[in-house]
Design a protein around this motif. Sequence first.
Motif, PDB file in Angstrom:
ATOM      1  N   TRP A 427      -9.656 -13.759  10.902  1.00 28.76           N
ATOM      2  CA  TRP A 427      -9.777 -12.487  10.173  1.00 28.76           C
ATOM      3  C   TRP A 427      -8.561 -12.237   9.296  1.00 28.76           C
ATOM      4  N   VAL A 428      -8.851 -11.820   8.057  1.00 31.74           N
ATOM      5  CA  VAL A 428      -7.836 -11.362   7.111  1.00 31.74           C
ATOM      6  C   VAL A 428      -8.360 -10.079   6.489  1.00 31.74           C
ATOM      7  N   PRO A 429      -7.553  -9.024   6.379  1.00 32.16           N
ATOM      8  CA  PRO A 429      -8.064  -7.783   5.791  1.00 32.16           C
ATOM      9  C   PRO A 429      -8.505  -7.988   4.352  1.00 32.16           C
ATOM     10  N   SER A 430      -9.504  -7.213   3.930  1.00 28.65           N
ATOM     11  CA  SER A 430     -10.084  -7.397   2.598  1.00 28.65           C
ATOM     12  C   SER A 430      -9.268  -6.731   1.498  1.00 28.65           C
ATOM     13  N   TYR A 431      -8.393  -5.787   1.851  1.00 29.62           N
ATOM     14  CA  TYR A 431      -7.626  -5.102   0.814  1.00 29.62           C
ATOM     15  C   TYR A 431      -6.507  -6.008   0.292  1.00 29.62           C
ATOM     16  N   GLU A 432      -6.029  -5.702  -0.908  1.00 30.87           N
ATOM     17  CA  GLU A 432      -4.993  -6.501  -1.544  1.00 30.87           C
ATOM     18  C   GLU A 432      -3.613  -6.092  -1.011  1.00 30.87           C
ATOM     19  N   TYR A 433      -2.847  -7.059  -0.550  1.00 28.53           N
ATOM     20  CA  TYR A 433      -1.490  -6.780  -0.087  1.00 28.53           C
ATOM     21  C   TYR A 433      -0.529  -7.914  -0.421  1.00 28.53           C
ATOM     22  N   LYS A 434      -1.060  -9.072  -0.814  1.00 31.75           N
ATOM     23  CA  LYS A 434      -0.221 -10.255  -0.959  1.00 31.75           C
ATOM     24  C   LYS A 434       0.756 -10.145  -2.127  1.00 31.75           C
ATOM     25  N   SER A 435       0.453  -9.283  -3.087  1.00 31.44           N
ATOM     26  CA  SER A 435       1.367  -9.145  -4.217  1.00 31.44           C
ATOM     27  C   SER A 435       2.663  -8.430  -3.823  1.00 31.44           C
ATOM     28  N   VAL A 436       2.677  -7.742  -2.673  1.00 32.63           N
ATOM     29  CA  VAL A 436       3.904  -7.097  -2.204  1.00 32.63           C
ATOM     30  C   VAL A 436       4.463  -7.767  -0.954  1.00 32.63           C
ATOM     31  N   LEU A 437       3.778  -8.784  -0.452  1.00 31.57           N
ATOM     32  CA  LEU A 437       4.242  -9.499   0.735  1.00 31.57           C
ATOM     33  C   LEU A 437       5.500 -10.286   0.406  1.00 31.57           C
ATOM     34  N   ILE A 438       6.540 -10.135   1.235  1.00 28.97           N
ATOM     35  CA  ILE A 438       7.778 -10.886   1.017  1.00 28.97           C
ATOM     36  C   ILE A 438       7.939 -11.935   2.112  1.00 28.97           C
ATOM     37  N   ALA A 439       8.806 -12.879   1.883  1.00 31.95           N
ATOM     38  CA  ALA A 439       9.053 -13.936   2.862  1.00 31.95           C
ATOM     39  C   ALA A 439       9.615 -13.353   4.149  1.00 31.95           C
ATOM     40  N   ALA A 440       9.244 -13.950   5.268  1.00 28.88           N
ATOM     41  CA  ALA A 440       9.709 -13.446   6.563  1.00 28.88           C
ATOM     42  C   ALA A 440      11.227 -13.443   6.649  1.00 28.88           C
ATOM     43  N   ALA A 441      11.874 -14.431   6.042  1.00 24.88           N
ATOM     44  CA  ALA A 441      13.340 -14.505   6.100  1.00 24.88           C
ATOM     45  C   ALA A 441      14.013 -13.332   5.396  1.00 24.88           C
ATOM     46  N   ASP A 442      13.299 -12.711   4.459  1.00 24.28           N
ATOM     47  CA  ASP A 442      13.876 -11.587   3.708  1.00 24.28           C
ATOM     48  C   ASP A 442      13.597 -10.229   4.352  1.00 24.28           C
ATOM     49  N   VAL A 443      12.832 -10.221   5.417  1.00 24.46           N
ATOM     50  CA  VAL A 443      12.388  -8.948   6.002  1.00 24.46           C
ATOM     51  C   VAL A 443      13.539  -8.107   6.556  1.00 24.46           C
ATOM     52  N   PRO A 444      14.458  -8.636   7.378  1.00 24.09           N
ATOM     53  CA  PRO A 444      15.496  -7.756   7.935  1.00 24.09           C
ATOM     54  C   PRO A 444      16.275  -6.993   6.874  1.00 24.09           C
ATOM     55  N   ALA A 445      16.736  -7.687   5.835  1.00 25.41           N
ATOM     56  CA  ALA A 445      17.525  -7.002   4.800  1.00 25.41           C
ATOM     57  C   ALA A 445      16.695  -5.945   4.079  1.00 25.41           C
ATOM     58  N   LYS A 446      15.456  -6.281   3.760  1.00 23.27           N
ATOM     59  CA  LYS A 446      14.593  -5.331   3.052  1.00 23.27           C
ATOM     60  C   LYS A 446      14.291  -4.112   3.914  1.00 23.27           C
ATOM     61  N   VAL A 447      13.924  -4.332   5.157  1.00 24.11           N
ATOM     62  CA  VAL A 447      13.561  -3.226   6.041  1.00 24.11           C
ATOM     63  C   VAL A 447      14.780  -2.357   6.359  1.00 24.11           C
ATOM     64  N   LEU A 448      15.910  -2.972   6.644  1.00 23.82           N
ATOM     65  CA  LEU A 448      17.103  -2.188   6.957  1.00 23.82           C
ATOM     66  C   LEU A 448      17.538  -1.315   5.779  1.00 23.82           C
ATOM     67  N   SER A 449      17.241  -1.757   4.575  1.00 19.86           N
ATOM     68  CA  SER A 449      17.649  -0.972   3.400  1.00 19.86           C
ATOM     69  C   SER A 449      16.645   0.122   3.041  1.00 19.86           C
ATOM     70  N   GLU A 450      15.396  -0.003   3.498  1.00 18.55           N
ATOM     71  CA  GLU A 450      14.374   0.921   3.038  1.00 18.55           C
ATOM     72  C   GLU A 450      13.659   1.730   4.110  1.00 18.55           C
ATOM     73  N   ALA A 451      13.648   1.256   5.352  1.00 14.04           N
ATOM     74  CA  ALA A 451      12.917   1.986   6.383  1.00 14.04           C
ATOM     75  C   ALA A 451      13.631   3.282   6.739  1.00 14.04           C
ATOM     76  N   GLY A 452      12.851   4.255   7.185  1.00 16.11           N
ATOM     77  CA  GLY A 452      13.385   5.569   7.511  1.00 16.11           C
ATOM     78  C   GLY A 452      13.296   6.507   6.325  1.00 16.11           C
ATOM     79  N   PRO A 453      13.702   7.764   6.492  1.00 14.46           N
ATOM     80  CA  PRO A 453      13.584   8.753   5.416  1.00 14.46           C
ATOM     81  C   PRO A 453      14.232   8.274   4.123  1.00 14.46           C
ATOM     82  N   ASN A 454      13.518   8.506   3.031  1.00 14.38           N
ATOM     83  CA  ASN A 454      13.951   8.052   1.711  1.00 14.38           C
ATOM     84  C   ASN A 454      14.008   9.252   0.790  1.00 14.38           C
ATOM     85  N   TYR A 455      15.145   9.902   0.719  1.00 10.76           N
ATOM     86  CA  TYR A 455      15.271  11.148  -0.034  1.00 10.76           C
ATOM     87  C   TYR A 455      15.526  10.881  -1.513  1.00 10.76           C
TER      88      TYR A 455
END
Length: 455
Positions: A427-455
């Motif tokens: 199973w793979v979801p039918s909605y489009e998401y791959k254009s924003v999918l990033i490499a797994a190795a880049d996830v910690p830096a991206k998430v740490l910089s963006e997750a949580g309240p974004n004022y």
Amino acid sequence: MKPENSLKRKVKMSTLLLAIILFTQCHKSNEDQLVANVNEISATSTATAEVAKTLVLSSATKDAGYAYYLEPKLTITGDSPTKPSNSTLKIYENGKLLGAAHSLHRDIRNVGKGKFSHWDTGLYFSSSDNSDPRTNGRTYTYTTGTTTAVAAPVAQTPPASSTGSSPIGFASVDGSTTGGKAGKTITVSNLNDLKRAAVSSDPLVIQISGSITGTGMIEVKSNKTFIGLEGAVLNGTGLSIWGVSNVIVKNLKINKVVGADCITIKGGSNHVWVDHCELWQDRTHGWDYYDELLEVTDRSDYVTISWNEFHDTNIALLIGSGDQQTTDIGHLRVTLYGNYFKNISERQPCTRFGYMHCFNNYLANGSGYGIGVTMNATVRTDNNYFEGQHIPIYTEFNAKPGVVSGASTNIYKNCGPNIISTSASSWVPSYEYKSVLIAAADVPAKVLSEAGPNY
């Protein structure tokens, strides 16, 4: 007589010369004639080209299968039983022609892939990849063929970014999630005003200012957006999204709701988006003192949970509350992306029965298990980063295991092994998401910089 003969000779010569000229003009070279024809066609096309018009999909509805229905109020006549190929309508997806036109409705529903039919006054159509055309981020245009039609190319619009105004994933499937966008914006700074605004029958954008302390849960009605202003936090009181639809919770901090969740999504609620929030408890009061940070249960559906920070709790996020609650089958469709789970024992999240998609999440320091998949739930993982997780993905608990796909796309750093007792799902979801999918190795830096309240 001589003058008369001389005149006749002049007339005959003139006639001969004219005939030669006409003959020569009528027998131009093929190359000259081709250039003339091309120039004429080009001029005609330029003068009469039909600019493609945009299909407004806000009123489009799901028909069945891959088919969507729309009445675009065209000026041409559609197909009919006696004229099944009558319509001249052409449909374009980001400037590329879709088809086949005049398709049977059962083929549009069962096959899709861009097939469409302009039948009477209605349009039955499908996207090129069978995603939802209302939410896949593409632009759909049309020409009617009343002139020499040239569709204007349309640049592809990517899905919303992490700070976008609309969600990626299930909250945009079979409808949209706009919250209180249609209503007015108000600001509240105390518990009583917040409670009154949350239960209003009107659509509202509710801005929360400052620190608000209370106990128990705040009831929420449909068509609401909650936005935490900088410094906004709910202490000891959470949001109860129960039996409602179209709710957004954004940029809000909620913590330590004794005996309950920070956010409860329950009772068949649908189209809910929780984005850029921070939810936490503590791990010193035991497992029963608090409930989950967030719960999606009891037939709730079409939920997106994105760019949140969940931390310092024993049980973080539950999707499906009990092995015996078979009424959840066919519901509990949830997307999680860009979230940060930190210092949590288990349920990051745990799901039963439903369909869950987890991509680009960062799970750090988990003493129990990360993603739990039980009771025939179906889960797709894409490019997540697990670090310090005792069991990253776990199916072998509760009464029955679930199924997982995409486990090999993740990174596992200083983790124990996955415990997956079932064959991989396709199973793979039918909605489009791959254009924003990033490499797994880049996830910690991206998430740490963006997750949580974004004022």
